[in-house]
Write an enzyme that holds these catalytic residues in place. Structure first.
Site, PDB file in Angstrom:
ATOM      1  N   GLU A 168      51.505  33.200  50.374  1.00  0.00           N
ATOM      2  CA  GLU A 168      52.776  33.120  51.022  1.00  0.00           C
ATOM      3  C   GLU A 168      52.817  31.889  51.723  1.00  0.00           C
ATOM      4  O   GLU A 168      52.118  31.160  52.690  1.00  0.00           O
ATOM      5  CB  GLU A 168      52.441  34.454  51.994  1.00  0.00           C
ATOM      6  CG  GLU A 168      53.884  35.097  52.721  1.00  0.00           C
ATOM      7  CD  GLU A 168      54.307  34.168  53.815  1.00  0.00           C
ATOM      8  OE1 GLU A 168      55.205  33.279  53.574  1.00  0.00           O
ATOM      9  OE2 GLU A 168      53.825  34.369  55.076  1.00  0.00           O
ATOM     10  N   LYS A 228      39.377  33.083  57.131  1.00  0.00           N
ATOM     11  CA  LYS A 228      39.151  32.021  57.658  1.00  0.00           C
ATOM     12  C   LYS A 228      40.802  31.636  58.597  1.00  0.00           C
ATOM     13  O   LYS A 228      41.640  31.242  57.928  1.00  0.00           O
ATOM     14  CB  LYS A 228      38.859  30.698  57.066  1.00  0.00           C
ATOM     15  CG  LYS A 228      38.676  29.285  57.659  1.00  0.00           C
ATOM     16  CD  LYS A 228      39.165  28.285  56.888  1.00  0.00           C
ATOM     17  CE  LYS A 228      40.490  27.684  57.040  1.00  0.00           C
ATOM     18  NZ  LYS A 228      41.141  27.607  58.186  1.00  0.00           N
ATOM     19  N   GLU A 276      60.694  21.259  54.573  1.00  0.00           N
ATOM     20  CA  GLU A 276      60.746  22.228  55.681  1.00  0.00           C
ATOM     21  C   GLU A 276      60.223  21.814  57.250  1.00  0.00           C
ATOM     22  O   GLU A 276      59.408  21.222  57.260  1.00  0.00           O
ATOM     23  CB  GLU A 276      59.302  23.291  55.190  1.00  0.00           C
ATOM     24  CG  GLU A 276      59.332  24.652  56.325  1.00  0.00           C
ATOM     25  CD  GLU A 276      58.271  25.587  55.881  1.00  0.00           C
ATOM     26  OE1 GLU A 276      57.394  25.155  55.090  1.00  0.00           O
ATOM     27  OE2 GLU A 276      58.335  26.500  56.197  1.00  0.00           O
ATOM     28  N   CYS A 278      57.909  30.885  58.695  1.00  0.00           N
ATOM     29  CA  CYS A 278      58.203  30.416  57.621  1.00  0.00           C
ATOM     30  C   CYS A 278      59.594  31.079  56.937  1.00  0.00           C
ATOM     31  O   CYS A 278      60.079  30.318  55.874  1.00  0.00           O
ATOM     32  CB  CYS A 278      56.994  30.804  56.556  1.00  0.00           C
ATOM     33  SG  CYS A 278      56.497  32.746  56.682  1.00  0.00           S
TER      34      CYS A 278
HETATM   35  P1  NAD Z   1      48.463  22.343  56.239  1.00  0.00           P
HETATM   36  O1  NAD Z   1      49.319  22.464  55.188  1.00  0.00           O
HETATM   37  O2  NAD Z   1      47.612  21.241  56.467  1.00  0.00           O
HETATM   38  O3  NAD Z   1      47.836  23.645  56.850  1.00  0.00           O
HETATM   39  C1  NAD Z   1      48.652  24.778  56.659  1.00  0.00           C
HETATM   40  C2  NAD Z   1      47.406  25.783  57.297  1.00  0.00           C
HETATM   41  O4  NAD Z   1      46.682  26.002  55.956  1.00  0.00           O
HETATM   42  C3  NAD Z   1      46.715  25.565  58.176  1.00  0.00           C
HETATM   43  O5  NAD Z   1      46.402  26.859  58.927  1.00  0.00           O
HETATM   44  C4  NAD Z   1      45.265  24.902  57.787  1.00  0.00           C
HETATM   45  O6  NAD Z   1      43.955  25.320  58.563  1.00  0.00           O
HETATM   46  C5  NAD Z   1      45.218  25.909  56.501  1.00  0.00           C
HETATM   47  N1  NAD Z   1      44.519  24.689  55.296  1.00  0.00           N
HETATM   48  C6  NAD Z   1      44.854  23.654  55.163  1.00  0.00           C
HETATM   49  N2  NAD Z   1      44.045  23.209  54.154  1.00  0.00           N
HETATM   50  C7  NAD Z   1      43.180  24.070  53.599  1.00  0.00           C
HETATM   51  C8  NAD Z   1      42.268  24.425  52.732  1.00  0.00           C
HETATM   52  N3  NAD Z   1      42.119  23.328  51.621  1.00  0.00           N
HETATM   53  N4  NAD Z   1      41.908  25.665  52.508  1.00  0.00           N
HETATM   54  C9  NAD Z   1      42.322  26.675  53.284  1.00  0.00           C
HETATM   55  N5  NAD Z   1      43.040  26.469  54.262  1.00  0.00           N
HETATM   56  C10 NAD Z   1      43.744  25.270  54.454  1.00  0.00           C
HETATM   57  O7  NAD Z   1      49.751  22.136  57.541  1.00  0.00           O
HETATM   58  P2  NAD Z   1      49.902  22.026  59.125  1.00  0.00           P
HETATM   59  O8  NAD Z   1      50.067  20.786  59.616  1.00  0.00           O
HETATM   60  O9  NAD Z   1      49.021  23.179  59.879  1.00  0.00           O
HETATM   61  O10 NAD Z   1      51.440  22.874  58.753  1.00  0.00           O
HETATM   62  C11 NAD Z   1      52.474  22.138  58.105  1.00  0.00           C
HETATM   63  C12 NAD Z   1      53.106  22.908  57.241  1.00  0.00           C
HETATM   64  O11 NAD Z   1      52.617  23.891  56.830  1.00  0.00           O
HETATM   65  C13 NAD Z   1      54.489  23.308  57.877  1.00  0.00           C
HETATM   66  O12 NAD Z   1      55.453  22.462  57.811  1.00  0.00           O
HETATM   67  C14 NAD Z   1      54.559  24.328  57.319  1.00  0.00           C
HETATM   68  O13 NAD Z   1      55.448  24.244  55.916  1.00  0.00           O
HETATM   69  C15 NAD Z   1      53.548  24.893  56.655  1.00  0.00           C
HETATM   70  N6  NAD Z   1      53.254  26.382  57.267  1.00  0.00           N
HETATM   71  C16 NAD Z   1      53.447  27.498  56.548  1.00  0.00           C
HETATM   72  C17 NAD Z   1      53.256  28.767  57.499  1.00  0.00           C
HETATM   73  C18 NAD Z   1      53.718  29.924  56.833  1.00  0.00           C
HETATM   74  O14 NAD Z   1      53.776  30.901  57.418  1.00  0.00           O
HETATM   75  N7  NAD Z   1      53.996  29.997  55.494  1.00  0.00           N
HETATM   76  C19 NAD Z   1      52.411  28.523  58.373  1.00  0.00           C
HETATM   77  C20 NAD Z   1      52.075  27.356  59.121  1.00  0.00           C
HETATM   78  C21 NAD Z   1      52.338  26.182  58.281  1.00  0.00           C
END
Ligand code: NAD
Length: 476
Positions: free
Chosen positions: A250, A175, A381, A284
């Protein structure tokens, strides 16, 4: 600019909206709707699980040699299609086209690395205790994988999971982010066109929590791989633990950078601009908290601020653009809140600080100096184009500050002393260290964090290990 209508890919079939729920995909540079993304229904997910079960039974019996050939063919197709896939990536995520091209080519390199490494998932023979018997250690694919990837690297992050799983002999349901679906679908198309048997790879979208809950709870799934925020990672790790399923997590980071007094300041500043502002800081492993020796702090800040002010921010499709928009409005709201809080608490603004224009999610490359440790942005972050600086005078204090967060993914240092380089690499608590460089991520090296930045590695030999289980055979 054409944007492929996003579909679901289940059991070898490409499925359109056809009455399913949808969500819009937005171009962050223009705020225009690019397409409507079909969401997988519960029945679609069950079909994907059944396909992954059947796909695994077939794929695990395909020789590592034949799996590698197919993966290499898929990598070639990705390379042939780089212009098309990179354009999709820029349209849906915003990063500049040159970066998108490099990312797509890096995804192809990842597939090649996994293809080769899959042929080397060697076991071993252990000297037995009885004459005539054999102690064998076999490495086997762990089983069908459920993978979840975010929006910031829509090509490399899903590909790293898919390629490692497939190279190891696993099937995969992925996904990708609902905000950047077309890039991963184009890569899945390359696997399909390369001749991947149906069901071995499935791509689904929907309400993230609903999909992850259903997939992880299924008996079919044996391994979870997630890239995203620490908060979501903890939830998914809990679901995985309930089923005693292996997981690779990750998660987020808040990279410290220590610039020692003997550093090559101009070179460090130049590398910092490229390292910090790529993908508008939404990385990240991005360098974020800069601890700069007092004797060179102001010189370093002047230089990075000057270079940050020169960056051309705009639509990633424009060849003159050096930094694209933020990927979604959530990041703009976060920048506004975190920078406002830091300024209220006494930080000084040396460059940028605000939104650009009122259409598209453009944010100025920003430099905040002398940021108090109590500012939220020092522990939360920022995931955006912000450099934070503080001064330091002695090694032990700066190491304590650098190691002071629960995040522990990447950390960096600039120094011309080999002794300092060794000491700092040993002292930093994290999964990745760059000394005089921000380049810490290629297919052949392991990538992953410690503490609340997660566990397990992607890339390197470790990346394939994550999809293999170990079986001991005693042949008496
Ligand atoms: P978020 O935590 O809502 O989502 C992060 C990702 O996880 C998205 O792709 C989302 O589709 C997925 N996701 C969310 N809930 C999920 C669930 N229950 N099951 C499976 N997947 C799920 O946050 P966001 O607004 O998209 O991003 C905010 C924060 O997320 C950023 O500030 C950063 O800290 C972190 N982030 C980290 C990475 C990374 O490479 N480690 C990448 C994107 C975002």
């Amino acid at each position: 600019m054409s944007y492929d209508a996003p579909l679901l890919f289940i059991d070898g079939c490409w499925l359109p909206v056809d009455g399913r729920d949808t969500s819009p995909v937005i171009n962050p540079a223009t705020e225009e709707v690019l397409a409507h993304l079909p969401h997988a229904s519960p029945a679609d997910l069950d079909r994907a699980l059944e396909a992954a079960r059947r796909g695994y039974a077939l794929w695990r019996k395909t020789s590592a040699y034949d799996r590698a050939r197919l993966l290499r063919r898929a990598a070639e197709l990705v390379r042939e299609r780089v212009e098309h896939i990179a354009t999709l990536l820029t349209l849906e995520e915003g990063k500049v086209l040159a970066e998108a091209r490099l990312e797509v080519l890096a995804a192809a390199d990842n597939i090649d690395w996994c293809a080769e490494e899959g042929r080397r998932s060697y076991g071993r023979i252990i000297p037995p205790r009885a004459d005539g018997s054999r102690y064998l250690v076999l490495r086997e694919p762990i089983g069908p994988v459920a993978a979840f990837s975010p929006w910031n690297f829509p090509a490399t992050t899903p590909t790293r999971k898919i390629a490692a799983a497939l190279a190891a002999g696993c099937s995969c349901i992925i996904k990708p982010s609902e905000e950047t679906p077309a890039t991963c679908l184009a890569i899945a198309r390359a696997f399909d066109d390369a001749g991947l048997p149906k069901g071995v790879l499935n791509v689904v979208f929907g309400v993230p929590a609903e999909i992850s809950t259903r997939l992880i709870a299924s008996d079919v799934i044996r391994k979870i791989s997630f890239t995203g925020s620490t908060a979501v990672g903890k939830q998914l790790a809990g679901l995985a633990a309930t089923g005693a399923k292996r997981a690779t997590m990750e998660l987020g980071g808040h990279g410290p950078v220590i610039v020692f007094d003997d550093a090559a300041v101009d070179e460090a500043a130049r590398l910092t601009i490229a390292g910090k502002f790529r993908n508008a800081g939404q990385v990240c492993a991005a360098p974020t908290r800069f601890f700069v020796h007092s004797s060179i702090h102001d010189r370093f800040v002047d230089r990075v601020s000057e270079l940050a002010n020169e960056l051309v921010v705009g639509n990633g499709l424009d060849p003159a653009t050096q930094m694209g928009p933020l990927a979604n409005p959530r990041r703009m709201a976060a920048m506004d809140r975190l920078i406002g809080d830091a300024l209220d608490r006494g930080a000084r603004l040396a460059a940028g600080g605000g939104r650009i224009g009122n259409r598209g999610f453009f944010w100025q490359p920003t430099v905040l100096t002398d940021v108090p440790m109590a500012a939220q942005i020092m522990s939360e972050e920022p995931f955006g184009p912000v450099i934070l600086t503080r001064r330091f005078d002695d090694f032990d204090t700066v190491i304590a500050e650098a190691n002071g967060l629960a995040y522990a993914l990447a950390a960096y240092a600039f120094t011309t002393s080999v002794r300092t380089a060794t000491a700092v690499a040993d002292a930093l608590e994290c999964g990745l260290v760059g000394i005089n460089t921000y380049a810490i991520n290629v297919p052949e090296t392991p990538f992953g964090g410690v503490k609340e930045s997660g566990y397990g590695s992607e890339g390197g030999t470790e990346g394939l290990d994550a999809y293999l289980s170990t079986k001991f055979v005693h042949q008496a």
